[in-house]
Design a protein around this motif. Structure first.
Motif, short mmCIF file in Angstrom:
data_model
loop_
_atom_site.label_atom_id
_atom_site.label_comp_id
_atom_site.label_asym_id
_atom_site.label_seq_id
_atom_site.Cartn_x
_atom_site.Cartn_y
_atom_site.Cartn_z
N GLY A 201 9.32 0.51 -5.05
CA GLY A 201 8.29 -0.80 -4.97
C GLY A 201 8.98 -1.80 -4.23
O GLY A 201 10.24 -1.77 -3.87
N PHE A 202 8.15 -3.07 -4.21
CA PHE A 202 8.74 -4.11 -3.88
C PHE A 202 8.33 -5.44 -4.62
O PHE A 202 7.29 -5.56 -4.83
CB PHE A 202 8.25 -4.29 -2.29
CG PHE A 202 8.33 -3.11 -1.27
CD1 PHE A 202 9.58 -2.74 -1.03
CD2 PHE A 202 7.35 -2.45 -1.06
CE1 PHE A 202 9.63 -1.64 0.16
CE2 PHE A 202 7.29 -1.31 -0.25
CZ PHE A 202 8.64 -1.21 0.29
N SER B 226 0.97 -1.51 -0.30
CA SER B 226 0.15 -0.17 0.09
C SER B 226 0.79 1.29 -0.05
O SER B 226 0.53 2.10 -0.75
CB SER B 226 -0.98 -0.08 1.22
OG SER B 226 -1.76 1.07 1.32
N LEU B 227 2.06 1.29 0.76
CA LEU B 227 2.78 2.25 0.82
C LEU B 227 3.50 2.61 -0.49
O LEU B 227 3.73 3.64 -0.92
CB LEU B 227 3.84 2.26 1.76
CG LEU B 227 4.84 3.30 2.34
CD1 LEU B 227 3.91 4.09 3.23
CD2 LEU B 227 6.06 2.74 3.33
N ARG C 272 6.15 7.17 8.73
CA ARG C 272 4.56 7.15 8.05
C ARG C 272 3.87 5.78 8.85
O ARG C 272 2.91 5.76 9.18
CB ARG C 272 4.48 7.15 6.61
CG ARG C 272 4.62 8.63 6.20
CD ARG C 272 4.37 8.95 4.67
NE ARG C 272 2.91 8.47 4.53
CZ ARG C 272 2.52 7.70 3.51
NH1 ARG C 272 3.36 7.33 2.30
NH2 ARG C 272 1.22 7.42 3.34
N VAL C 273 4.73 4.82 8.66
CA VAL C 273 4.22 3.52 9.04
C VAL C 273 3.90 3.46 10.58
O VAL C 273 3.15 3.10 10.99
CB VAL C 273 5.07 2.30 8.58
CG1 VAL C 273 4.58 0.99 9.22
CG2 VAL C 273 4.96 2.10 7.00
N ALA D 156 -5.54 2.17 6.11
CA ALA D 156 -6.43 3.59 6.14
C ALA D 156 -5.75 4.88 6.82
O ALA D 156 -6.05 6.03 6.20
CB ALA D 156 -7.80 3.31 6.65
N ALA D 157 -4.98 4.70 7.73
CA ALA D 157 -4.24 5.90 8.36
C ALA D 157 -3.23 6.23 7.49
O ALA D 157 -3.21 7.43 7.17
CB ALA D 157 -3.53 5.56 9.55
N LEU D 158 -2.63 5.35 6.70
CA LEU D 158 -1.71 5.75 5.42
C LEU D 158 -2.39 6.52 4.57
O LEU D 158 -1.74 7.52 4.09
CB LEU D 158 -0.92 4.44 5.32
CG LEU D 158 0.08 3.63 5.90
CD1 LEU D 158 0.74 2.61 5.06
CD2 LEU D 158 1.29 4.44 5.88
N ASN D 159 -3.42 6.07 4.22
CA ASN D 159 -4.21 6.74 3.19
C ASN D 159 -4.74 7.98 3.61
O ASN D 159 -4.73 9.04 2.78
CB ASN D 159 -5.28 5.65 2.53
CG ASN D 159 -5.01 4.67 1.80
OD1 ASN D 159 -4.12 4.47 1.26
ND2 ASN D 159 -5.89 3.65 1.90
#
Length: 365
Positions: free
Chosen positions: A41-42, A31-32, A323-324, A356-359
């Motif tokens: 990316g991963f 998501s990040l 952020r995480v 959702a908190a990240l978004n």
């Protein structure tokens, strides 16, 4: 347009709830990456090693596993151990096989007190508590030196020897790592944990190296505390702690105590680092496989997700790591808690709340 940085990660969920929490952490990281605007990316490769693999193949991992893992940027690990395999076989066959052979000599375990999570420590209600346990991860009491002898003399006559290994080089490099870490923190202090009153060889060497290394860091406060006294200090005066450096066994025990004080082992993150980057480092939650709840979807994913944040730091993405961590705090503060920390949310619901908190933070930014 800059080229997307793609980090190759070997995923080893292993056993029990390890499979569930690694899946949760991967969801958060993906998501990040989606929010990064193609900046990074991963690329995931998952390996089925663990106790189920042992049941089928007689070994905990592919005999060429270390060769396979060598080319990855990092390893994301779940938890190892199950009733079909003796614990010492599963641990040495997989996790320690990786940490020892990849010289992941620095193990860091932050102790985090999260909003909305009630600590059994009353002092946590009104005192800012935040410290990091730095564990020597390559030698000490877990060096694997020793043996069992004299069983042929009959029942009751067998002798087992377990030798702790302390080298001047090993002590010095973990201590310098701890001092360098302390210099990045608000409180510049390193507490050395020892037991030199009873262990007059290895731990006295540890103490002597600590005194010598400390002289090179005059800007950092120091103290040397016996491990039994430090156990009490974790409970009675944790506000005095910033960076705690200890041998393999002592740090292992103390970090579990710290996580329990924070509310649950399910919250505890860790990084097994090869600081020279000759080998990939490995990131894993501290908790075990939890057979009693494995497969029920109710385990706590926060330790694994916080370990993913440590992996982001390792990748040179500190802003994303913060952020995480902030998203985890937002989720717990809003009441999204699994049962081990007094809530009713399941694994997926906590993970959803973190994403959702990240978004939300992206939308607000």
């Amino acid at each position: 347009m800059d080229e997307t940085r793609v980090f190759r990660i070997a995923s080893i969920p292993a056993d029990g709830v390890g499979k569930e929490v690694v899946a949760a952490g991967r969801r958060v990281l993906d998501s990040l990456a989606e929010q990064s605007g193609d900046k990074f990316g991963f690329s995931w490769s998952e390996f089925p090693w663990g106790c189920e693999y042992y049941a089928e193949h007689g070994v905990m991992m592919d005999p060429k596993g270390l060769e396979i893992l060598q080319d990855f940027d990092a390893i994301y690990f779940g938890a190892v151990g199950w009733e079909n395999v003796p614990d010492h076989v599963s641990l040495w066959g997989l996790r320690l096989n990786i940490t020892q052979n990849f010289d992941q000599w620095a193990n860091i375990r932050p102790v985090k007190f999260l909003p909305g999570v009630q600590s059994p420590l009353r002092k946590a209600d009104d005192t800012e508590l935040d410290w990091i346990v730095v564990r020597e991860n390559s030698e000490g009491e877990y060096a694997g030196i020793g043996g069992r002898n004299l069983s042929g003399r009959g029942p009751g006559n067998e002798v087992a020897l377990q030798t702790a290994l302390f080298t001047e080089k090993g002590c010095e490099r973990i201590m310098r790592f701890a001092f360098d870490l302390a210099r990045t923190r608000t409180v510049r202090k390193v507490s050395s944990v020892t037991k030199s009153n009873a262990q007059q060889y290895g731990m006295v060497l540890w103490d002597e190296v600590f005194q010598r290394v400390a002289a090179d860091y005059p800007d950092v406060q120091t103290e040397s505390v016996l491990v039994d006294a430090m156990s009490a200090k974790f409970v009675l005066k944790p506000e005095d702690l910033s960076v705690v450096v200890a041998s393999n066994l002592n740090a292992d025990i103390l970090s579990d105590l710290g996580s329990a004080l924070a509310g649950s082992l399910g919250l505890a993150a860790s990084a097994n680092l090869n600081p020279e980057r000759r080998f990939p480092s490995m990131f894993e939650p501290v908790h075990g496989t939890a057979p009693d709840i494995a497969g029920m979807g109710i385990c706590n994913p926060i330790g694994a997700i916080a370990s993913a944040a440590l992996m982001l730091d390792h990748f040179g993405l500190p802003e994303q790591a913060r952020r995480v961590e902030a998203a985890v705090e937002a989720a717990t503060a809003s009441g999204h808690l699994t049962r081990d920390i007094g809530g009713e949310s399941n694994t997926a619901e906590v993970t959803d709340a973190i994403i959702a908190a990240l978004n939300t933070r992206v939308d607000a930014g």
